[in-house]
Design an enzyme around this catalytic site. Structure first.
Site, PDB file in Angstrom:
ATOM      1  N   THR A  26       0.862  -1.137   0.029  1.00 43.69           N
ATOM      2  CA  THR A  26       0.186   0.074   0.126  1.00 43.69           C
ATOM      3  C   THR A  26       0.791   1.492  -0.055  1.00 43.69           C
ATOM      4  OG1 THR A  26      -2.032   1.100   1.153  1.00 43.69           O
ATOM      5  CG2 THR A  26      -0.284  -0.039   2.427  1.00 43.69           C
ATOM      6  N   ASN A  27       0.413   2.440   0.202  1.00 39.82           N
ATOM      7  CA  ASN A  27       1.002   3.866   0.411  1.00 39.82           C
ATOM      8  C   ASN A  27       0.668   4.619   1.451  1.00 39.82           C
ATOM      9  OD1 ASN A  27      -1.228   5.457  -0.998  1.00 39.82           O
ATOM     10  ND2 ASN A  27      -1.008   3.922  -2.388  1.00 39.82           N
ATOM     11  N   ALA A  28       1.118   5.547   1.528  1.00 38.00           N
ATOM     12  CA  ALA A  28       1.109   6.802   2.691  1.00 38.00           C
ATOM     13  C   ALA A  28      -0.212   7.605   2.700  1.00 38.00           C
ATOM     14  CB  ALA A  28       2.155   7.197   3.123  1.00 38.00           C
ATOM     15  N   SER A  29      -1.060   7.479   1.721  1.00 40.80           N
ATOM     16  CA  SER A  29      -2.151   8.180   1.617  1.00 40.80           C
ATOM     17  C   SER A  29      -3.211   7.933   2.502  1.00 40.80           C
ATOM     18  CB  SER A  29      -2.751   7.933   0.188  1.00 40.80           C
ATOM     19  OG  SER A  29      -3.920   8.724   0.049  1.00 40.80           O
ATOM     20  N   ALA A  62      -4.652   7.664  -4.273  1.00 39.32           N
ATOM     21  CA  ALA A  62      -3.353   7.043  -4.675  1.00 39.32           C
ATOM     22  C   ALA A  62      -3.477   5.751  -4.889  1.00 39.32           C
ATOM     23  CB  ALA A  62      -2.397   7.295  -3.506  1.00 39.32           C
TER      24      ALA A  62
END
Ligand code: C5P
Length: 221
Positions: free
Chosen positions: A29-32, A96
């Protein structure tokens, strides 16, 4: 509501970072944080629009008069966007979306191999949602994307504006820790075809959302 300038308009917003499962307990996943997309959904609702929010962070805040569609993966987000886009006037893709996900999702938890100090993972491309939307977009519909970049912000964002046939791209320098991903403030540059770029001051995501409302009012004229 503050006013009804967007009464009768239907607005679809995406928020958060997608998550692509490796196995039942792990994912990419990502930091959004989903905060920018939520602020956008709330701003449009306050101006009288009928808002649908497709988000990976449905628990972030209680939403009032906004239809909430929870999703996890890029594929789920694409399915939801393509289902709702045809009957909306505006799409704002603040999410994102993962560009790559695991080629296979293991049914059971992946075990570490005691014989090996490394592990390679094969990733495959996820669907590009805005690219799919560009193919079905009607002239009357407005599409807005975000470009989160750590380098060559304006050049990369302008290239995406054209490639994804967008009416506006919101360019976001995520290399600076006080703005962008997982923060309360943001500073963005609005890029539109045949228009001068405009950089906002550093301000709250709520204020950025109000500026996006103004851009949309201008685009609808
Ligand atoms: O190409 P890039 O991912 O940087 O483009 C960013 C914009 O495209 C964002 O608005 C994002 O929501 C959207 N996007 C998408 N589908 C993807 C990746 C990004 O719609 N697979």
């Amino acid at each position: 509501p503050q006013d009804q300038v967007l009464k009768g308009k239907k607005v679809l917003v995406t928020a958060g970072g997608t998550s692509e499962a490796l196995d039942p307990v792990r994912s990419i996943t990502n930091a959004s944080s989903g905060k920018m997309g939520l602020a956008i959904a709330q701003a449009f609702q306050q101006h009288g629009a009928q808002v649908t929010l497709i988000t990976t962070k449905p628990n972030l805040a209680s939403v009032h008069d906004i239809e909430l569609i929870p999703v996890t993966t890029a594929q789920q987000m694409q399915t939801a966007v393509l289902q709702h886009f045809p009957h909306n006037n505006v799409l704002i893709m603040a999410a994102a979306v993962a560009d790559f996900g695991p080629q296979v999702t293991a049914t059971n938890k992946i075990k570490k191999n005691p014989q090996s100090d490394s592990w390679s993972l094969t990733l495959t491309k996820t669907p590009d949602i805005l690219q799919a939307v560009a193919k079905i977009k009607q002239k009357s519909q407005i599409t807005i994307g975000f470009a989160a970049e750590t380098q060559n912000l304006i050049a990369n964002a302008t290239q995406k504006l054209t490639a994804k046939k967008l009416d506006l791209i919101v360019a976001n320098d995520v290399s600076q820790s006080q703005i962008g991903f997982n923060t309360d403030d943001n500073q963005v540059t609005f890029i539109r075809p045949q228009q001068k770029n405009w950089q906002t001051p550093v301000t709250s995501k709520q204020n950025i959302a109000q500026l996006i409302v103004r851009q949309v009012l201008d685009l609808l004229q």
